[in-house]
Every structure is written in C-alpha cells, then in structure tokens.
Design a protein around this motif. Structure first.
Motif, short mmCIF file in Angstrom:
data_model
loop_
_atom_site.label_atom_id
_atom_site.label_comp_id
_atom_site.label_asym_id
_atom_site.label_seq_id
_atom_site.Cartn_x
_atom_site.Cartn_y
_atom_site.Cartn_z
N CYS A 76 46.53 54.57 15.49
CA CYS A 76 47.48 54.35 16.49
C CYS A 76 47.75 55.55 17.23
O CYS A 76 47.93 56.44 16.56
CB CYS A 76 48.83 53.48 16.02
SG CYS A 76 49.99 53.33 17.19
N LEU A 102 45.32 51.94 11.89
CA LEU A 102 45.38 50.44 12.54
C LEU A 102 44.63 49.56 12.00
O LEU A 102 43.36 49.75 12.17
CB LEU A 102 45.62 50.71 14.05
CG LEU A 102 46.23 49.52 14.90
CD1 LEU A 102 47.63 49.62 14.64
CD2 LEU A 102 45.91 50.06 16.36
N LEU A 162 47.27 45.44 13.15
CA LEU A 162 47.36 45.23 14.57
C LEU A 162 47.38 43.74 14.78
O LEU A 162 46.66 43.04 14.44
CB LEU A 162 46.08 45.86 15.16
CG LEU A 162 45.77 45.56 16.52
CD1 LEU A 162 46.78 46.18 17.70
CD2 LEU A 162 44.45 46.05 17.12
N CYS A 170 51.07 47.23 17.26
CA CYS A 170 50.98 47.94 15.97
C CYS A 170 52.36 47.76 15.31
O CYS A 170 53.39 47.99 15.93
CB CYS A 170 50.79 49.56 16.26
SG CYS A 170 51.18 50.44 14.89
#
Length: 247
Positions: free
Chosen positions: A232, A239, A201, A206
């Motif tokens: 995500c 993430l 991240l 993303c």
C-alpha cells in the motif's frame, strides 16, 4: 518481492492470529483487577503505616503510664512512712510535728494530683489500644481484599494464557508454511505499523489504513503479476489481493 498468491493469502490468516494474540495481551494488561490490586495495595500499605504509628503511640502511652504509677507509688510510700513516724509518737517537738504534718498534707495533695494524671493517661492508653485494635482489623480485612483481587486476576491470567497458548500453536502451524523472506517483511511491518503487517485489498480499499484507491491506481495494481507482493502506497503494508479486491 514475489510470493505465491496462496502464501500471500496465508498472511491474512497469520495477521488475524497475531491480532488475536495482541487482543489477548491487551486484555491481560487491562484487567479491572489490576486497578483493584493497585488500590488494595495502596490501602494495605497506608493501613500498615497507621498500625505502626498506633502501636508506637500505644507503647509510648504504656511507658508514660508506668512512670506516672511509679511516681504515685513513691509519693504514697513516703506519705505512709511519714504517717508511721507521726503515729509512733517518737516525734515530740511541736515544730517537727508541725513540719511533718505539713509534709503529709503536701504529699496527699501531690498524690491526688498524680492520680489524676494516671487516670488521664489510662484514658489515653485505652483509646490507643482501641485504635490499634480497629486499625489491625481493617488491615486484616484489607489483606483479604487484596488476596481476593489477586486470586481473580490470577484466574483471569490462567484463562487468557490458556487461550493464548492455543492461538500460538495455530500461529506456528500457519507461519511454518509461509516463505521466510515474506514472513520477515511481514514481521518487520507489524513492528512499525501498529501490529498490522498485511491487509486485504477489499473493493478498492486497503483494510489496513482504509485508503480507497482510484481506478487508475487500482488498474496499476491489477496489472502487477499475481505473485507480485504489492505494498500500500499510503501505509506501506503488504496489500493482499483476493477475489473481492476489484483488482
């Protein structure tokens, strides 16, 4: 799922290694030598078929020539025998002499015709021999071309495989310190998400699917405990939050 932040960050290291392995595998599959070898194999096979056909034609012509030469020899032998009878003086009947002379004349014409056939076949035989020699030389050259391409491919394979072995050892070092449950999820995601199971991240985005999160979404992520494994919502990848995440 929960996992120590350090273990989650290690997923990024693992992902980078796995991506490198994927790149090496793709490079191995996509070597230009593959196309060269396919073409060389096709050319080699086609030339082998042509050589076989040319050899068959050469053999057929050789048999045809042998038969034609035998026909000439038979006519010549008969003509010689008749000439000997004529020269011997043993035949005294005018009618028999006339018939014999006529037959000798007919045999001479027949022999001349057959000798023309022999010459024509000999020309075709010479052409067939030349064709076999030409195609055999081309086949030999195609073998060299194929072997050279295979040699370059194998050298590239060796280089790629050596690098891949080193990267695999690096992967094992990283993977052994990642918790089994986290590694299992990552591995499954890699299989379903195009080879990428974990993404950073970075500045609200993303890096797996390039989705940019709103302030509200980012605050929701930021509110999660540091050891919470965040996914995500767009691509389902893990993430991984870092100091540059903005969350």
């Amino acid at each position: 799922m929960n996992a120590a932040p350090a273990d989650q960050i290690r997923l990024l290291d693992l992902q980078a290694i796995d991506s490198k392995l994927d790149q090496l595998a793709h490079r191995r599959r996509s070597l230009p030598e593959h196309a060269e070898i396919d073409k060389a194999n096709a050319d080699h096979t086609a030339l082998k078929d042509l050589v076989v056909a040319a050899e068959a034609q050469k053999g057929d012509t050789a048999r045809e020539l042998t038969k034609a030469e035998q026909d000439v020899e038979q006519v010549r032998t008969r003509a010689d025998r008749n000439q000997q009878r004529l020269d011997s003086g043993a035949i005294t009947s005018p009618k028999d002499l006339e018939n014999l002379q006529h037959e000798i004349g007919s045999l001479a014409k027949r022999q001349a015709d057959l000798e023309e056939v022999v010459l024509e076949i000999m020309e075709r035989q010479e052409s067939a021999v030349s064709r076999v020699e030409e195609l055999s030389a081309r086949l030999e050259h195609s073998t060299v071309v194929l072997k050279e391409a295979e040699g370059r491919r194998d050298a590239s394979f060796a280089e790629i495989d050596t690098e891949a072995d080193k990267v695999k050892r690096d992967r094992e070092t990283v993977a052994t310190v990642i918790p089994a449950d986290l590694l299992k999820v990552y591995t499954k995601l890699r299989e379903t998400q195009g080879g990428v199971g974990a993404a950073r991240l970075y500045q609200r985005r993303c890096e797996g699917c390039r989705t940019e999160f709103s302030i509200t979404e980012l605050n929701a992520i930021k509110a999660e405990p540091a050891d919470k494994v965040v996914r995500c919502e767009n691509c389902s990848r893990i993430l991984v939050r870092t100091a540059d995440s903005g969350a």
